[in-house]
Structure formats: C-alpha cells, structure tokens
Design an enzyme around this catalytic site. Structure first.
Site, short mmCIF file in Angstrom:
data_model
loop_
_atom_site.label_atom_id
_atom_site.label_comp_id
_atom_site.label_asym_id
_atom_site.label_seq_id
_atom_site.Cartn_x
_atom_site.Cartn_y
_atom_site.Cartn_z
CG ASN A 216 7.03 -4.91 5.17
OD1 ASN A 216 6.45 -5.74 5.85
ND2 ASN A 216 6.42 -3.81 4.70
CG ASP A 284 8.48 4.14 4.92
OD1 ASP A 284 7.36 4.38 5.40
OD2 ASP A 284 9.46 3.77 5.59
N1 CTP Z 1 2.27 4.15 8.58
C1 CTP Z 1 1.23 4.42 7.74
N2 CTP Z 1 1.46 4.73 6.45
C2 CTP Z 1 2.71 4.79 5.97
C3 CTP Z 1 3.79 4.52 6.83
C4 CTP Z 1 3.54 4.18 8.12
O1 CTP Z 1 0.07 4.35 8.18
N3 CTP Z 1 2.91 5.10 4.71
C5 CTP Z 1 1.99 3.86 9.99
C6 CTP Z 1 2.30 2.47 10.42
O2 CTP Z 1 1.18 1.61 10.26
C7 CTP Z 1 2.64 2.66 11.87
C8 CTP Z 1 3.26 4.03 11.91
O3 CTP Z 1 2.81 4.69 10.74
O4 CTP Z 1 1.48 2.71 12.66
C9 CTP Z 1 4.74 4.06 11.96
O5 CTP Z 1 5.29 3.23 10.97
P1 CTP Z 1 6.86 3.07 10.84
O6 CTP Z 1 7.15 2.24 9.65
O7 CTP Z 1 7.43 2.66 12.16
O8 CTP Z 1 7.27 4.59 10.66
P2 CTP Z 1 7.55 5.46 9.39
O9 CTP Z 1 6.42 6.36 9.17
O10 CTP Z 1 7.93 4.59 8.28
O11 CTP Z 1 8.73 6.34 9.91
P3 CTP Z 1 10.30 6.05 9.88
O12 CTP Z 1 10.61 5.81 8.46
O13 CTP Z 1 10.85 7.31 10.42
O14 CTP Z 1 10.57 4.89 10.77
#
Ligand code: CTP
Length: 408
Positions: A216, A284
């Site tokens: 990303n 993700d």
């Molecule tokens: N995060 C994490 N591990 C993951 C995904 C996210 O530690 N596998 C953490 C990120 O570092 C951030 C928070 O979770 O502090 C939110 O990340 P974000 O990408 O905004 O959220 P997602 O968990 O991906 O949720 P969504 O897909 O609903 O936006």
C-alpha cells in the site's frame, strides 16, 4: 553547542607545569562547547608548556599569571578569581603544585587562590610514574583528599618521559564528566523515563512470489515520527517498521520486517511494554499459498487466480492479550468517509484504548504527504486536532501519552 549540566557555570582552570598541559587546551574547548565560562590561571611552569596566547584565545578571557601583578590585582584580585568561580579545576596538577596545596603554601597566584578559595576543587595529577609513586607525593595526595578535594586520575599508560606506569593526566572528557558530577545540574527527568514503547510503522509487503508483492502507499512518516517523539520524552522505543525510505529515528531500536506475520512476531518478541502505538498500514490480506518460484504466463491469456487470506490483526491481538497487556494501546484509523464514526466503532472492535483517526481520502494528500488532520478518540470523547505536520502530530501524541502516565 552542546548544552547540558555545565551550561552557565564558571570554571577557574589552573594549568600547572607538565607536558599534559597541552590536553588542557582541549579541556577548555570541551568546557566551552558545553556552555561553561572558563577563566584560566597559568603557573610559571605551565607557561613553559602552553602559551598564554593559546589559553586566552581558547578561553576568550584574559589569562592570569602573576600574584604581584598590579594590573591583574587591580582588575581582578586573587580572591575575586576564586569567588567568581563555581569550581576550581587544577589540570594538570604537578607534583610541585600538589605539594604546595597540601602544605598550604601561597607563594604564587595559583597556590594563593587554592588557599583562599571556598569553592570545590578538582585536581588531575600528571607526572612521571616515579614521582607519583614517591611517598611524599602519596602523602600529599592523601592529604588533599582528606582536606575534601576531589581527584581525577592519574591514569596508567605511556608517559611522555618514555616510561610506562601511573601518572598520565586523565583525558579531557573524563575531566569534564568529573566536573559535571561535582557541580553539574542533573538533567531533568524525562516524563516517559522507565517506560517502554513499541511502535509499528510503514506498509507491509505480502509476497505473491519471490519477485512480486501486495503493498500500500504508506510512507511510514507518521509512525517513525511517533517513535522518535516518544524516545525524546525518555521512553525506550522499539520501532517495528515495514519497508520504507526513511532514516531511522534517533535513540530508537528498529526491527525491519516485511510482512504482517513478521510484524506481529516482532511485536510479540518486543513485549512486554507499557505503550503500543500501531501506526502501520498493515495489509489486511496476504496471498494464500505464496509461490516459491516466479509465476510465469502460461500462454493461455488467463491471469492466475490470486486467492487471499486474512492477516493477523496486530492491534487487536495486543489489545486482547490476557496477562501482560500493555497499559496503553493506541491504534490508527485511516478512513475515507464518516471518519469519526468508523473510528469509534474500530475502537470497540479492536479493544484498544485510544484511536487516532484520520481522513485519507483522495485529495487529502495524507498518504505519503507531510501533513495530517486527526481526531483523538478515547473513552472520554473525541478531540479534533488542527491540521499539523506529521512531526507535530507525533509530538502532540507523545505529550498526551506522557500526560496519561503522569496523571496516574
Ligand atoms: N492494524 C493492525 N493489524 C492489521 C490491520 C490493522 O495492527 N492486520 C492496525 C493498524 O495499524 C491501525 C488499526 O489497526 O492502527 C486500524 O487499521 P485500518 O487499516 O484503518 O483498519 P482495519 O483493521 O483494516 O479495518 P477496516 O478494514 O475496517 O478499515
């Protein structure tokens, strides 16, 4: 200029006769670098080794040499010279000057000042090893210690006279440290001293095959800035960083990783901690069944089907630790719409304590850019912070973290 415990202190440096006097020129520089004022007295013996001109040029002050100089006494008497100093430093302290000090003689400017002073005195002996070992010198040395003076050195090693043994004057930086210990202002305790923090930063790369990956646009700027800001407030910081082009922040231990699975393992290895800030843009998903060899076109015109599986959620895993959960777990929520609303539900879903929410929608320039507009979401409510440089967001967040621990 370095500013530390000696800034604004006045040091009266007495340079007596010995080859080590050349090191005293460097000592003057080191003290000036630290913001100290240095005034020097040069004995007749000292002036055989270094010139008054070098001493005056480095100290940026007049050099004092004569007890019976009408000019010196009228402008700056021997009593005032010692009264206006915070400390007297004798470097080098020759066998002769030590003997005079121990006997209470006052037959030149240096010995008179040393007899008249009410200030702490540090002396750095320097002489031939046989002179140092002589019972008279040992007696004098012990007398000076008994009188409440502080000694530094002498060290062992090659002496200028060609012999080897004790008698080398301590190095300028050792003398600086001894002066600091004697009169320096202790550095103020930093608010996060004794706290440990883990910060995740940057993107993760999820391998498709040995040459391709999913990634990303995260630059890591925000996470790196937070790690640096926490370290400057005294925290011990481990920065678990995905691939980035940034310089390592000062005073931080960096663990470089590529994938989400490696990021989780590195965080777990760095635990326990008081503070965890998950600022990384963790992928993700990763590719199911990463190819061990480079994937080739098969000529059919059909792209390969990439199956994805969900990555471990690092923030959620740490927030839900049973036993050893860090006291303050902070996540980021990068959103493109309904920023605060989504962030609030993320706080509950992830089980963290605070969420820093930001709008990363097209046109905001946040991903990879230098500025950030964030909202801090805690159990107490929502704070809207003005748009700031990512460095300023980091400093503000680090100060909020310090306030949290300070108000316990
Ligand atoms: N995060 C994490 N591990 C993951 C995904 C996210 O530690 N596998 C953490 C990120 O570092 C951030 C928070 O979770 O502090 C939110 O990340 P974000 O990408 O905004 O959220 P997602 O968990 O991906 O949720 P969504 O897909 O609903 O936006």
């Amino acid at each position: 200029m370095q500013t530390d415990g000696l800034s604004g202190k006045h040091i009266l440096l007495i340079i007596s006769g010995g080859i080590a006097a050349y090191k005293s020129l460097d000592l003057i520089r080191r003290l000036k670098e630290r913001g100290a004022g240095v005034r020097c007295v040069l004995t007749a013996g000292g002036a055989q080794f270094v010139t008054p001109l070098s001493v005056a040029a480095l100290s940026e002050e007049a050099v004092f040499q004569d007890l019976f100089s009408l000019k010196d006494e009228s402008e700056m008497g021997h009593i005032r010279l010692s009264r206006e100093a915070d400390v007297l430093v004798v470097a080098p302290a020759s066998a002769d000057l030590m003997a005079k000090m121990a006997a209470g003689l006052a037959d030149d400017l240096a010995s008179t000042i040393l007899l008249a002073t009410d200030k702490p005195v540090l002396f750095a002996p320097a002489m031939n090893t046989r002179m140092w070992d002589h019972p008279a010198t040992r007696r004098n040395f012990q007398t000076l210690l008994d009188d409440g003076l502080t000694a530094i050195g002498p060290g062992q090693g090659d002496l200028a006279c060609g012999e080897v043994g004790a008698g080398r004057m301590s190095e300028p930086l050792e003398i600086v440290a001894a002066i600091e210990a004697l009169i320096g202002d202790a550095a103020p305790e930093l608010p996060l001293q004794g706290r440990k923090a883990i910060v995740t930063s940057g993107p993760t790369h999820e391998a498709i095959d040995p040459v391709r990956y999913l990634a990303n646009r995260s630059s890591g700027k925000q996470g790196h800035a937070i790690a640096g800001a926490l370290a400057r407030l005294g925290a011990e910081v481990v920065l678990v960083a995905g691939p980035n082009n940034l310089a390592d922040p000062g005073g931080v231990t960096v663990r470089a990783i590529e994938s989400a699975a490696q990021m989780l393992a590195a965080c777990e290895a760095a635990l326990p901690a008081d503070i965890v800030v998950c600022a990384a843009a963790v992928a993700d998903w990763r590719v199911a069944g990463e190819a061990q060899q480079k994937m080739k076109k098969d000529g059919s015109g059909q792209p390969p089907a990439l199956a994805l599986v969900e990555n471990p959620d690092i923030l959620k895993t740490i927030s839900h630790l049973n036993g050893g959960r860090p006291e303050l777990v902070i996540g980021f929520a990068a959103e493109t719409e309904k920023v605060v609303q989504h962030a609030q539900s993320k706080l509950t879903r992830k089980g963290c304590d605070w969420i820093v929410a930001n709008d990363v929608g097209a046109g905001t320039g946040v991903m990879g850019g230098d500025d950030n507009t964030v909202h801090l979401i805690t159990a107490q409510g929502v704070e809207d912070w003005p748009t700031m440089a990512k460095d300023a967001v980091a400093v503000t967040l680090a100060e909020r973290i310090a306030d949290h621990f300070g108000s316990e």
